[in-house]
Write a protein that holds these residues in place. Sequence first.
Motif, PDB file in Angstrom:
ATOM      1  N   TYR A  54       0.824  -1.211   0.000  1.00 59.47           N
ATOM      2  CA  TYR A  54       0.000   0.000   0.000  1.00 59.47           C
ATOM      3  C   TYR A  54       0.859   1.261   0.000  1.00 59.47           C
ATOM      4  O   TYR A  54       0.582   2.209  -0.729  1.00 59.47           O
ATOM      5  CB  TYR A  54      -0.926  -0.021   1.226  1.00 59.47           C
ATOM      6  N   ALA A  55       1.913   1.270   0.798  1.00 60.28           N
ATOM      7  CA  ALA A  55       2.757   2.467   0.930  1.00 60.28           C
ATOM      8  C   ALA A  55       3.434   2.836  -0.392  1.00 60.28           C
ATOM      9  O   ALA A  55       3.520   4.010  -0.749  1.00 60.28           O
ATOM     10  CB  ALA A  55       3.811   2.251   2.013  1.00 60.28           C
ATOM     11  N   TYR A  56       3.902   1.819  -1.139  1.00 59.86           N
ATOM     12  CA  TYR A  56       4.617   2.074  -2.390  1.00 59.86           C
ATOM     13  C   TYR A  56       3.757   1.864  -3.635  1.00 59.86           C
ATOM     14  O   TYR A  56       4.226   2.073  -4.752  1.00 59.86           O
ATOM     15  CB  TYR A  56       5.875   1.200  -2.471  1.00 59.86           C
ATOM     16  N   ASP A  57       2.497   1.424  -3.438  1.00 55.86           N
ATOM     17  CA  ASP A  57       1.554   1.201  -4.536  1.00 55.86           C
ATOM     18  C   ASP A  57       2.127   0.221  -5.567  1.00 55.86           C
ATOM     19  O   ASP A  57       2.133   0.473  -6.764  1.00 55.86           O
ATOM     20  CB  ASP A  57       1.166   2.535  -5.202  1.00 55.86           C
ATOM     21  N   VAL A  58       2.615  -0.926  -5.056  1.00 55.63           N
ATOM     22  CA  VAL A  58       3.198  -1.960  -5.912  1.00 55.63           C
ATOM     23  C   VAL A  58       2.402  -3.257  -5.739  1.00 55.63           C
ATOM     24  O   VAL A  58       2.242  -3.749  -4.626  1.00 55.63           O
ATOM     25  CB  VAL A  58       4.684  -2.215  -5.566  1.00 55.63           C
ATOM     26  N   LEU A  59       1.918  -3.792  -6.856  1.00 59.93           N
ATOM     27  CA  LEU A  59       1.222  -5.063  -6.856  1.00 59.93           C
ATOM     28  C   LEU A  59       2.168  -6.111  -7.437  1.00 59.93           C
ATOM     29  O   LEU A  59       2.675  -5.947  -8.552  1.00 59.93           O
ATOM     30  CB  LEU A  59      -0.053  -4.975  -7.700  1.00 59.93           C
TER      31      LEU A  59
ATOM     32  N   ILE B 278       3.713  -4.642 -10.812  1.00 57.23           N
ATOM     33  CA  ILE B 278       3.118  -3.425 -11.365  1.00 57.23           C
ATOM     34  C   ILE B 278       3.393  -2.283 -10.399  1.00 57.23           C
ATOM     35  O   ILE B 278       2.886  -2.280  -9.271  1.00 57.23           O
ATOM     36  CB  ILE B 278       1.602  -3.590 -11.568  1.00 57.23           C
ATOM     37  N   LEU B 279       4.232  -1.334 -10.832  1.00 55.13           N
ATOM     38  CA  LEU B 279       4.519  -0.147 -10.037  1.00 55.13           C
ATOM     39  C   LEU B 279       3.411   0.873 -10.285  1.00 55.13           C
ATOM     40  O   LEU B 279       2.828   0.918 -11.368  1.00 55.13           O
ATOM     41  CB  LEU B 279       5.880   0.430 -10.422  1.00 55.13           C
ATOM     42  N   ASP B 280       3.118   1.701  -9.265  1.00 56.75           N
ATOM     43  CA  ASP B 280       2.012   2.667  -9.360  1.00 56.75           C
ATOM     44  C   ASP B 280       0.736   1.953  -9.802  1.00 56.75           C
ATOM     45  O   ASP B 280      -0.001   2.422 -10.682  1.00 56.75           O
ATOM     46  CB  ASP B 280       2.348   3.806 -10.331  1.00 56.75           C
ATOM     47  N   ALA B 281       0.467   0.820  -9.174  1.00 53.12           N
ATOM     48  CA  ALA B 281      -0.621  -0.066  -9.601  1.00 53.12           C
ATOM     49  C   ALA B 281      -1.991   0.608  -9.571  1.00 53.12           C
ATOM     50  O   ALA B 281      -2.773   0.440 -10.509  1.00 53.12           O
ATOM     51  CB  ALA B 281      -0.636  -1.325  -8.733  1.00 53.12           C
ATOM     52  N   SER B 282      -2.297   1.374  -8.539  1.00 50.94           N
ATOM     53  CA  SER B 282      -3.626   1.984  -8.462  1.00 50.94           C
ATOM     54  C   SER B 282      -3.835   2.992  -9.594  1.00 50.94           C
ATOM     55  O   SER B 282      -4.919   3.069 -10.170  1.00 50.94           O
ATOM     56  CB  SER B 282      -3.854   2.644  -7.100  1.00 50.94           C
ATOM     57  N   LYS B 283      -2.793   3.727  -9.927  1.00 47.66           N
ATOM     58  CA  LYS B 283      -2.898   4.692 -11.038  1.00 47.66           C
ATOM     59  C   LYS B 283      -3.019   3.961 -12.369  1.00 47.66           C
ATOM     60  O   LYS B 283      -3.833   4.308 -13.226  1.00 47.66           O
ATOM     61  CB  LYS B 283      -1.681   5.617 -11.051  1.00 47.66           C
ATOM     62  N   ARG B 284      -2.209   2.933 -12.548  1.00 46.21           N
ATOM     63  CA  ARG B 284      -2.193   2.191 -13.810  1.00 46.21           C
ATOM     64  C   ARG B 284      -3.532   1.474 -14.052  1.00 46.21           C
ATOM     65  O   ARG B 284      -3.994   1.373 -15.182  1.00 46.21           O
ATOM     66  CB  ARG B 284      -1.053   1.181 -13.784  1.00 46.21           C
ATOM     67  N   LEU B 285      -4.147   0.983 -12.970  1.00 44.78           N
ATOM     68  CA  LEU B 285      -5.423   0.263 -13.088  1.00 44.78           C
ATOM     69  C   LEU B 285      -6.629   1.177 -12.858  1.00 44.78           C
ATOM     70  O   LEU B 285      -7.772   0.731 -12.951  1.00 44.78           O
ATOM     71  CB  LEU B 285      -5.455  -0.915 -12.112  1.00 44.78           C
ATOM     72  N   ASN B 286      -6.356   2.430 -12.501  1.00 37.59           N
ATOM     73  CA  ASN B 286      -7.401   3.430 -12.295  1.00 37.59           C
ATOM     74  C   ASN B 286      -8.413   3.008 -11.222  1.00 37.59           C
ATOM     75  O   ASN B 286      -9.630   3.062 -11.423  1.00 37.59           O
ATOM     76  CB  ASN B 286      -8.112   3.745 -13.618  1.00 37.59           C
ATOM     77  N   VAL B 287      -7.871   2.536 -10.085  1.00 39.91           N
ATOM     78  CA  VAL B 287      -8.694   2.178  -8.932  1.00 39.91           C
ATOM     79  C   VAL B 287      -8.026   2.725  -7.674  1.00 39.91           C
ATOM     80  O   VAL B 287      -6.816   2.955  -7.668  1.00 39.91           O
ATOM     81  CB  VAL B 287      -8.876   0.641  -8.796  1.00 39.91           C
TER      82      VAL B 287
ATOM     83  N   VAL C  17     -11.933  -6.363  -8.365  1.00 39.49           N
ATOM     84  CA  VAL C  17     -11.802  -5.696  -7.072  1.00 39.49           C
ATOM     85  C   VAL C  17     -13.159  -5.168  -6.635  1.00 39.49           C
ATOM     86  O   VAL C  17     -14.064  -4.999  -7.460  1.00 39.49           O
ATOM     87  CB  VAL C  17     -10.786  -4.519  -7.137  1.00 39.49           C
ATOM     88  N   MET C  18     -13.305  -4.904  -5.332  1.00 36.90           N
ATOM     89  CA  MET C  18     -14.520  -4.278  -4.813  1.00 36.90           C
ATOM     90  C   MET C  18     -14.290  -2.776  -4.752  1.00 36.90           C
ATOM     91  O   MET C  18     -13.266  -2.307  -4.272  1.00 36.90           O
ATOM     92  CB  MET C  18     -14.860  -4.798  -3.417  1.00 36.90           C
ATOM     93  N   LEU C  19     -15.250  -2.036  -5.231  1.00 39.48           N
ATOM     94  CA  LEU C  19     -15.183  -0.578  -5.208  1.00 39.48           C
ATOM     95  C   LEU C  19     -16.592  -0.066  -4.927  1.00 39.48           C
ATOM     96  O   LEU C  19     -17.500  -0.251  -5.731  1.00 39.48           O
ATOM     97  CB  LEU C  19     -14.662  -0.061  -6.549  1.00 39.48           C
ATOM     98  N   HIS C  20     -16.750   0.534  -3.756  1.00 32.51           N
ATOM     99  CA  HIS C  20     -18.069   1.054  -3.343  1.00 32.51           C
ATOM    100  C   HIS C  20     -19.141  -0.030  -3.427  1.00 32.51           C
ATOM    101  O   HIS C  20     -20.201   0.161  -4.011  1.00 32.51           O
ATOM    102  CB  HIS C  20     -18.463   2.271  -4.175  1.00 32.51           C
TER     103      HIS C  20
ATOM    104  N   LYS D 123      -6.245   2.767  -4.027  1.00 30.66           N
ATOM    105  CA  LYS D 123      -5.289   1.823  -3.430  1.00 30.66           C
ATOM    106  C   LYS D 123      -5.973   0.775  -2.557  1.00 30.66           C
ATOM    107  O   LYS D 123      -5.618  -0.396  -2.618  1.00 30.66           O
ATOM    108  CB  LYS D 123      -4.262   2.585  -2.586  1.00 30.66           C
ATOM    109  N   TYR D 124      -6.955   1.192  -1.752  1.00 27.13           N
ATOM    110  CA  TYR D 124      -7.568   0.243  -0.818  1.00 27.13           C
ATOM    111  C   TYR D 124      -8.207  -0.942  -1.557  1.00 27.13           C
ATOM    112  O   TYR D 124      -8.305  -2.038  -1.012  1.00 27.13           O
ATOM    113  CB  TYR D 124      -8.591   0.932   0.096  1.00 27.13           C
TER     114      TYR D 124
END
Length: 127
Positions: A17-22, A57-66, A96-99, A68-69
Motif C-alpha cells: 500500500y505504501a509504495y503502490d506496488v502489486l 506493477i509499479l504505481d498499480a492503483s494509477k495504472r489500473l485506475n482504482v 476488485v470491490m469498489l463502493h 489503493k484500498y
Amino acid sequence: MKGNADNSFEVDYRYDYAYDVLAIKVTRPFKYDKTVEMDEGVLLDFDEDNVPVSLEILDASKRLNVPKYSLKNLIDFKMSVSVDDKSICVCANFKVMLHNSEQTPVLESFTSNYSNIPSMETEFATA
C-alpha cells in the motif's frame, strides 16, 4: 503448480500500500532468470526455462485506475502471456470491490521479444 499440461499456473499476490506496488507470483518453486520490462513500471519475470513466473506493477492503483484500498484484497485475477518471435504480450484481468460493487480493471502490455524467449501461451489465476 496447477495444470502443467495446459500451461496454466496458480498465483499468489502481495500489494504494498505504501509504495503502490502489486506483485503477483506463481505458487510453484522456480529459479529466477531474467526480467522483461513490458512498459515503464510493468515488469515480467521469467525462470530459467523461459516460463513467466511473476508480474510486478509499479504505481498499480494509477495504472489500473482504482483506489489503493481496492487492491489490498483482490477478488480474482487472471492473466495470459503470449510470446512469439517478435513480441511479448500480457493481458491481466483483475476483479476488485469498489463502493460495494465489483470492478474489473484490465492491464494490457506489449513489448518486443528482445530476450529471444521461445514462443508460448501461458495462463495464470489466483489460487
